[in-house]
Design a protein around this motif. Sequence first.
Motif, short mmCIF file in Angstrom:
data_model
loop_
_atom_site.label_atom_id
_atom_site.label_comp_id
_atom_site.label_asym_id
_atom_site.label_seq_id
_atom_site.Cartn_x
_atom_site.Cartn_y
_atom_site.Cartn_z
N LYS A 1 23.85 39.12 35.07
CA LYS A 1 24.59 37.98 34.53
C LYS A 1 25.93 38.44 33.96
N THR A 2 25.89 39.57 33.24
CA THR A 2 27.12 40.13 32.68
C THR A 2 28.09 40.48 33.79
N ARG A 3 27.58 41.08 34.85
CA ARG A 3 28.42 41.48 35.97
C ARG A 3 29.06 40.26 36.64
N VAL A 4 28.32 39.17 36.76
CA VAL A 4 28.86 37.95 37.35
C VAL A 4 30.02 37.42 36.52
N ARG A 5 29.82 37.40 35.19
CA ARG A 5 30.89 36.94 34.30
C ARG A 5 32.11 37.85 34.38
N ARG A 6 31.87 39.16 34.39
CA ARG A 6 32.96 40.14 34.42
C ARG A 6 33.73 40.03 35.74
N ASN A 7 33.01 39.87 36.85
CA ASN A 7 33.67 39.74 38.15
C ASN A 7 34.55 38.49 38.21
N ALA A 8 34.06 37.40 37.64
CA ALA A 8 34.85 36.17 37.63
C ALA A 8 36.13 36.36 36.81
N LYS A 9 36.00 37.04 35.68
CA LYS A 9 37.16 37.29 34.83
C LYS A 9 38.18 38.18 35.54
N ARG A 10 37.70 39.25 36.18
CA ARG A 10 38.59 40.17 36.89
C ARG A 10 39.27 39.48 38.07
N THR A 11 38.54 38.59 38.74
CA THR A 11 39.10 37.86 39.87
C THR A 11 40.26 36.99 39.42
N ARG A 12 40.07 36.31 38.27
CA ARG A 12 41.15 35.48 37.73
C ARG A 12 42.36 36.33 37.38
N ILE A 13 42.13 37.45 36.72
CA ILE A 13 43.23 38.33 36.30
C ILE A 13 43.98 38.86 37.51
N ASN A 14 43.22 39.37 38.51
CA ASN A 14 43.86 39.91 39.71
C ASN A 14 44.61 38.84 40.48
N ASP B 1 46.04 36.10 39.26
CA ASP B 1 47.27 35.79 38.52
C ASP B 1 48.31 36.88 38.73
N ARG B 2 47.87 38.13 38.71
CA ARG B 2 48.79 39.25 38.88
C ARG B 2 49.38 39.24 40.30
N LEU B 3 48.56 38.97 41.29
CA LEU B 3 49.04 38.91 42.68
C LEU B 3 50.03 37.76 42.87
N ASN B 4 49.75 36.63 42.23
CA ASN B 4 50.68 35.49 42.32
C ASN B 4 52.03 35.85 41.72
N ALA B 5 52.04 36.57 40.62
CA ALA B 5 53.29 36.99 40.00
C ALA B 5 54.06 37.93 40.92
N VAL B 6 53.33 38.83 41.58
CA VAL B 6 53.97 39.76 42.51
C VAL B 6 54.59 39.00 43.67
N ARG B 7 53.82 38.08 44.26
CA ARG B 7 54.33 37.32 45.40
C ARG B 7 55.56 36.50 45.03
#
Length: 86
Positions: free
Chosen positions: A8-21, A23-29
Amino acid sequence: MANIASAKTRVRRNAKRTRINSDRLNAVRTAVKKTRAAIVAGNKEVAETCFKAAESALMSAANKKTLHKKAASRKVSRLAAAIKKM
């Protein structure tokens, strides 16, 4: 759905990292797109300013493992060559 606490922790962490990545990729583009638009418009001063922001965003994303380092370097190199060619 995960039943084990660590899963469950891993699912939450993956969702958070996906959002962060994402957003970062959108800024790069966006930064790369602004640089390319300035190059097409023929405005060298604006292109150089946008290039600095794009280079910073690309290298930051590469250092944080959002983008591969060689992919980021390739994109920076191609943008720099396009500006130099102006």
